[in-house]
Design a protein around this motif. Structure first.
Motif, PDB file in Angstrom:
ATOM      1  N   VAL A  24       5.762  -2.344   8.350  1.00 22.86           N
ATOM      2  CA  VAL A  24       5.368  -3.707   7.988  1.00 22.86           C
ATOM      3  C   VAL A  24       4.340  -4.192   9.001  1.00 22.86           C
ATOM      4  O   VAL A  24       4.575  -4.113  10.218  1.00 22.86           O
ATOM      5  CB  VAL A  24       6.571  -4.670   7.948  1.00 22.86           C
ATOM      6  N   ARG A  25       3.206  -4.708   8.515  1.00 25.42           N
ATOM      7  CA  ARG A  25       2.174  -5.256   9.382  1.00 25.42           C
ATOM      8  C   ARG A  25       1.867  -6.687   8.930  1.00 25.42           C
ATOM      9  O   ARG A  25       1.829  -6.975   7.732  1.00 25.42           O
ATOM     10  CB  ARG A  25       0.902  -4.414   9.354  1.00 25.42           C
ATOM     11  N   GLN A  26       1.653  -7.566   9.877  1.00 23.91           N
ATOM     12  CA  GLN A  26       1.428  -8.975   9.582  1.00 23.91           C
ATOM     13  C   GLN A  26       0.280  -9.507  10.431  1.00 23.91           C
ATOM     14  O   GLN A  26       0.069  -9.067  11.565  1.00 23.91           O
ATOM     15  CB  GLN A  26       2.695  -9.789   9.869  1.00 23.91           C
ATOM     16  N   TYR A  27      -0.483 -10.440   9.844  1.00 21.29           N
ATOM     17  CA  TYR A  27      -1.531 -11.108  10.611  1.00 21.29           C
ATOM     18  C   TYR A  27      -0.892 -11.992  11.673  1.00 21.29           C
ATOM     19  O   TYR A  27       0.013 -12.788  11.387  1.00 21.29           O
ATOM     20  CB  TYR A  27      -2.406 -11.951   9.696  1.00 21.29           C
ATOM     21  N   LEU A  55      -4.068  -7.667  12.574  1.00 17.97           N
ATOM     22  CA  LEU A  55      -2.846  -7.109  12.001  1.00 17.97           C
ATOM     23  C   LEU A  55      -2.027  -6.450  13.099  1.00 17.97           C
ATOM     24  O   LEU A  55      -2.545  -5.676  13.897  1.00 17.97           O
ATOM     25  CB  LEU A  55      -3.186  -6.082  10.919  1.00 17.97           C
ATOM     26  N   VAL A  56      -0.743  -6.768  13.119  1.00 21.06           N
ATOM     27  CA  VAL A  56       0.170  -6.243  14.129  1.00 21.06           C
ATOM     28  C   VAL A  56       1.394  -5.682  13.420  1.00 21.06           C
ATOM     29  O   VAL A  56       1.909  -6.285  12.459  1.00 21.06           O
ATOM     30  CB  VAL A  56       0.588  -7.345  15.117  1.00 21.06           C
ATOM     31  N   THR A  57       1.868  -4.535  13.868  1.00 21.49           N
ATOM     32  CA  THR A  57       3.101  -3.962  13.318  1.00 21.49           C
ATOM     33  C   THR A  57       4.300  -4.768  13.809  1.00 21.49           C
ATOM     34  O   THR A  57       4.435  -5.024  15.012  1.00 21.49           O
ATOM     35  CB  THR A  57       3.240  -2.493  13.741  1.00 21.49           C
ATOM     36  N   ILE A  58       5.167  -5.188  12.881  1.00 22.30           N
ATOM     37  CA  ILE A  58       6.349  -5.983  13.221  1.00 22.30           C
ATOM     38  C   ILE A  58       7.604  -5.251  12.746  1.00 22.30           C
ATOM     39  O   ILE A  58       7.534  -4.387  11.863  1.00 22.30           O
ATOM     40  CB  ILE A  58       6.294  -7.388  12.591  1.00 22.30           C
ATOM     41  N   ARG A  92       0.841  -1.196   0.000  1.00 24.63           N
ATOM     42  CA  ARG A  92       0.000   0.000   0.000  1.00 24.63           C
ATOM     43  C   ARG A  92       0.873   1.241   0.000  1.00 24.63           C
ATOM     44  O   ARG A  92       1.736   1.405   0.872  1.00 24.63           O
ATOM     45  CB  ARG A  92      -0.922   0.017   1.221  1.00 24.63           C
ATOM     46  N   GLU A  93       0.646   2.097  -0.987  1.00 23.80           N
ATOM     47  CA  GLU A  93       1.383   3.354  -1.074  1.00 23.80           C
ATOM     48  C   GLU A  93       0.562   4.447  -0.404  1.00 23.80           C
ATOM     49  O   GLU A  93      -0.435   4.911  -0.929  1.00 23.80           O
ATOM     50  CB  GLU A  93       1.652   3.711  -2.549  1.00 23.80           C
ATOM     51  N   MET A  94       0.997   4.858   0.774  1.00 25.50           N
ATOM     52  CA  MET A  94       0.346   5.935   1.502  1.00 25.50           C
ATOM     53  C   MET A  94       1.381   6.568   2.417  1.00 25.50           C
ATOM     54  O   MET A  94       1.729   6.030   3.456  1.00 25.50           O
ATOM     55  CB  MET A  94      -0.834   5.425   2.337  1.00 25.50           C
ATOM     56  N   ALA A  95       1.928   7.726   1.958  1.00 21.96           N
ATOM     57  CA  ALA A  95       3.005   8.373   2.706  1.00 21.96           C
ATOM     58  C   ALA A  95       4.166   7.395   2.892  1.00 21.96           C
ATOM     59  O   ALA A  95       4.644   7.163   3.996  1.00 21.96           O
ATOM     60  CB  ALA A  95       2.502   8.887   4.042  1.00 21.96           C
ATOM     61  N   GLY A  96       4.575   6.790   1.798  1.00 22.20           N
ATOM     62  CA  GLY A  96       5.574   5.750   1.839  1.00 22.20           C
ATOM     63  C   GLY A  96       4.934   4.388   1.645  1.00 22.20           C
ATOM     64  O   GLY A  96       3.718   4.254   1.595  1.00 22.20           O
ATOM     65  N   THR A  97       5.766   3.380   1.545  1.00 28.05           N
ATOM     66  CA  THR A  97       5.275   2.032   1.267  1.00 28.05           C
ATOM     67  C   THR A  97       4.968   1.296   2.568  1.00 28.05           C
ATOM     68  O   THR A  97       5.815   1.221   3.465  1.00 28.05           O
ATOM     69  CB  THR A  97       6.313   1.236   0.456  1.00 28.05           C
ATOM     70  N   HIS A  98       3.742   0.775   2.652  1.00 25.65           N
ATOM     71  CA  HIS A  98       3.325  -0.056   3.774  1.00 25.65           C
ATOM     72  C   HIS A  98       3.163  -1.485   3.263  1.00 25.65           C
ATOM     73  O   HIS A  98       2.490  -1.718   2.256  1.00 25.65           O
ATOM     74  CB  HIS A  98       2.019   0.442   4.383  1.00 25.65           C
ATOM     75  N   LEU A  99       3.768  -2.422   3.952  1.00 27.96           N
ATOM     76  CA  LEU A  99       3.749  -3.825   3.534  1.00 27.96           C
ATOM     77  C   LEU A  99       2.861  -4.617   4.490  1.00 27.96           C
ATOM     78  O   LEU A  99       3.055  -4.580   5.708  1.00 27.96           O
ATOM     79  CB  LEU A  99       5.175  -4.385   3.548  1.00 27.96           C
ATOM     80  N   TYR A 100       1.859  -5.328   3.932  1.00 27.20           N
ATOM     81  CA  TYR A 100       0.942  -6.157   4.716  1.00 27.20           C
ATOM     82  C   TYR A 100       1.171  -7.614   4.343  1.00 27.20           C
ATOM     83  O   TYR A 100       1.156  -7.966   3.151  1.00 27.20           O
ATOM     84  CB  TYR A 100      -0.507  -5.754   4.445  1.00 27.20           C
ATOM     85  N   LEU A 101       1.360  -8.463   5.347  1.00 26.17           N
ATOM     86  CA  LEU A 101       1.767  -9.847   5.111  1.00 26.17           C
ATOM     87  C   LEU A 101       0.797 -10.842   5.739  1.00 26.17           C
ATOM     88  O   LEU A 101       0.291 -10.623   6.842  1.00 26.17           O
ATOM     89  CB  LEU A 101       3.162 -10.090   5.695  1.00 26.17           C
TER      90      LEU A 101
END
Length: 734
Positions: free
Chosen positions: A552-555, A531-534, A480-489
């Motif tokens: 980075v956020r991961q389930y 989702l938790v920030t890791i 997700r591009e929102m004020a930089g790249t956010h990665l969801y895993l």
């Protein structure tokens, strides 16, 4: 520019304070309403109140009960309440007429929360059938046409014993209108502020053993921007001229068809299908990492279903339903874009897409088959039993490991309703699920009891919930591009979720227009998925090197989580007035193992608000045999909503004034006009983009709609159907 100067730099128009004028208008309306009561006033219908108590509900047990005898407490939003409120969407209806729900809406769909739990844990049904949207994500609630709703039934708490997965927080059953006239043509056109257009057209007929209902709906909004301020990195530096909107311009439409055929008196068959499309138009600005948009979002749904009901005798029957649903999500490019993609099955970095081209992001399909029987046994027993099979398939070339994933679950369930011990009624159920991925059987029991003492009811429920991780939660990789790249895993190490739900409630249902209910509940969840920030160091190295994410956020499975609270509801009808109020207190507590620091830490269940409330008063009056008038004042409020990241949502209160006008009846024709003002006191949340909002309303809005209905021929008589042919009496909300 520093954050403390935010109130000097915002370029969006400020919300003007017009509360005095709106309040004066509301008080004047109430004064006129009271003084206008005379002998021509519509009497408050003792019969109507009794109808409310004897109304048939089905969601709590899957079988028919009157409202006063259902063993699991069920909240109803009646047809009359829906007409008086005149909501533009199901989100409007649920948030405006009950206190237990909280909503947030973005380009991916509707975020709904019920008693502390979100989309994944709320089962939404249309006539007892599951709605299909983003599997494991937001619900596409615009699939529901508010003009075609007869009533809404809400059951709180885990209902997995009867409904399986997704029913850990509760069940919302949208019951559609029964179009059983000989010939029916109806059209509703609604227009409101910010280019809001809602169109509904229906055509129905019943000829002999055949019936048909064709429904078309279109929804459009120009969108709005509450602020042009962007807070990209949650620092003291702000952007003041972002083009991002609070709600983007969007258009969606749906065409559906249902055919019915009764070859014999004891056999009813049906076939149904629908197609749906939605496009979200996103404006492009000048800041590459914040508001530059080179593609719109496009959704496409399709569904098909067949089934029937075989009446074995006056009380026993079998039902069979088979359905297929698809939800597809694409990028629709508006400018030349270099983007990673899979071309002919091969990963291609920086592949060029040109305006007008589309790129598939996800294709989610689901097949369901359900066989159910209901049998009346000796000694006041009603036995329900059934088999279910579900297959989920997900294709997402850029978002799922290996590009696709699937999952299937088989289940058998049984439920016994025991009424011999009157005034004590007991309902017990058990479901056995087996998921192909986790390979073991899981039992989910439920027991509910109700004690009837005249006008009083005491209800107690214990039920277990069960939910396996979705393919999305297991395998998704989303950028997700929102004020930089956010990665969801996703996370392939996730475990199934279970819950234990307890509730105890007391209810008074008087025959003189007063009803009051108080219910306390406690819901404990084990291995809840969120989702938790890791740390970036824990993310796959190839993805980190490719996208250089800022977050980075991961389930993850929480070690434990619990929600608990109290719901209160009050209704009172006197003369031509109906008054109601609701209050919901909620608290949550969750624990997560922090591998980085080797300790347990407490986290917030996103979206939690400790206090929510709603209130309303309606007044009805027959000015003449040809003109029936209703006016309603509705309010809703919420305290601050808490989130793990991106700030908390502000508390708010919003008031709404609605009027409805039934303008007489010509031969075969009826006319209805609705008009009103939403957000009377013009409240806006000006929180910068990128942070959570308490509410997304643009401020005060106005609306008006006209319904024209042509019906000819006597209504076709049907026996009561457990799911679809409900008693359609019109009554005050109860």
């Amino acid at each position: 520019m520093k954050r403390r100067h935010l109130h000097h730099i915002t370029s969006a128009p400020r919300c003007k304070v017009a509360g005095r004028m709106a309040l004066a208008t509301a008080l004047l309306w109430v004064a006129q309403a009271v003084s206008a009561q005379d002998s021509t006033m519509r009497r408050p219908n003792e019969a109507m109140k009794n109808i409310a108590l004897d109304e048939v509900v089905v969601t709590a047990t899957g079988t028919e009960h009157t409202l006063k005898s259902v063993p699991v407490q069920t909240e109803i939003i009646s047809g009359r309440a829906l007409k008086n409120f005149a909501g533009r969407s199901i989100e409007d209806i649920l948030s405006g007429l009950t206190a237990s729900f909280a909503f947030g809406e973005d380009d991916m769909g509707s975020h709904i929360q019920m008693n502390g739990l979100g989309n994944n844990y709320i089962l939404i049904l249309i006539d007892g059938k599951r709605i299909h949207g983003d599997v494991g994500g937001q619900n596409e609630l615009s699939l529901i046409d508010p003009n075609n709703i007869e009533r809404v039934e809400i059951v709180r708490g885990a209902s997995s014993a009867l409904y399986g997965s997704d029913a850990m927080a509760g069940v919302i059953n949208i019951i559609t209108k029964k179009h059983d006239e000989g010939v029916l043509l109806e059209n509703t056109s609604r227009f409101g502020s910010y280019g809001d257009v809602r169109q509904h057209t229906g055509v129905g007929f019943n000829v002999g053993r055949f019936s048909s209902w064709t429904n078309f709906q279109l929804q459009h909004s120009d969108g709005w921007q509450n602020t042009s301020v962007e807070d990209p990195n949650q620092t003291e530096f702000l952007i003041t001229d972002s083009r991002n909107k609070t709600v983007n311009r969007h258009t969606n439409w749906q065409l559906s068809e249902r055919l019915g055929f009764s070859p014999t008196r004891d056999l009813e068959l049906y076939a149904a299908g629908s197609i749906y499309g939605k496009r979200i138009y996103r404006p492009s600005g000048k800041y590459p990492s914040v508001d530059v948009k080179t593609y719109d979002l496009q959704y496409g749904n399709a569904s098909a279903a067949v089934g029937g009901k075989w009446k074995l005798n006056r009380t026993d029957f079998l039902t069979l339903d088979v359905s297929w649903d698809r939800h597809a999500y694409h990028y629709n490019f508006t400018d030349t874009t270099l983007i990673d993609g899979y071309i002919n099955g091969r990963y291609t970095p920086y592949y060029p897409y040109f305006p007008g081209q589309t790129d598939l992001q996800s294709d989610q399909q689901r097949t369901l088959a359900a066989l159910k029987g209901v049998f009346r046994l000796p000694f006041e027993n009603t036995l329900s039993a059934g088999l279910e099979w579900r297959y989920d398939w997900l294709k997402a070339p850029m978002r799922v490991i290996d590009g696709k994933a699937s999952d299937q679950t088989a289940a058998v369930f049984v439920q016994d309703e025991f009424g011999l011990l009157d005034p004590l009624q007991i309902t017990a159920g058990l479901r056995v699920d087996r998921n192909s991925r986790f390979g073991r059987f899981k039992l989910t029991p439920k027991i509910a009891a109700m004690l009837s003492l005249g006008d009083y009811r005491l209800r107690a429920v214990w039920s277990r919930g069960f939910k396996t991780p979705t393919p999305k939660e297991l395998f998704y990789r989303y950028i997700r591009e929102m004020a930089g790249t956010h990665l969801y895993l996703g996370n392939t190490d996730l475990r199934p979720q279970t819950s234990d739900y307890f509730s105890l409630g007391a209810e008074y249902l008087g025959s003189r227009g007063l009803s009051l209910s108080v219910t306390g509940y406690f819901n404990r969840l084990d291995h809840m998925i969120t989702l938790v920030t890791i740390p970036t160091s824990q993310a796959p190295g190839d993805l980190v090197a490719r996208y250089d994410p800022v977050k980075v956020r991961q389930y993850k499975n929480l070690e434990s989580a619990k929600t608990y609270g109290v719901d209160v509801s009050l209704r009172y009808a006197v003369r031509a007035f109906t008054i109601g109020a609701g209050y919901s207190y909620l608290n949550t507590d969750a624990n997560l193992y922090d591998a980085t620091h080797d300790r347990m830490k407490s986290v917030i269940i996103d979206g939690t608000a400790h206090h929510k409330a709603n209130a309303f008063v309606t007044w009805t009056h027959d000015f003449s045999p040809a003109y029936h008038f209703t006016a309603g004042l509705y309010g809703r409020a919420s305290s601050k909503r808490y989130y793990q990241i991106n700030g908390d949502g502000k508390g708010f209160q919003i008031w709404r004034l609605s009027t409805t006008h039934d303008l007489g009846r010509a031969r075969h024709m009826t006319y209805r006009l609705e008009a009103g003002v939403d957000n009377l006191f013009n409240y806006c949340d000006r929180t910068p983009h990128g942070l959570h909002l308490g509410t997304m309303t643009p401020g005060r809005t106005v609306y008006a709609s006209l319904t024209v209905r042509f019906a000819k021929g006597k209504k076709v008589k049907h026996e009561k159907d457990t799911i679809t042919n409900l008693n359609s009496n019109d009554y005050e909300e109860n």
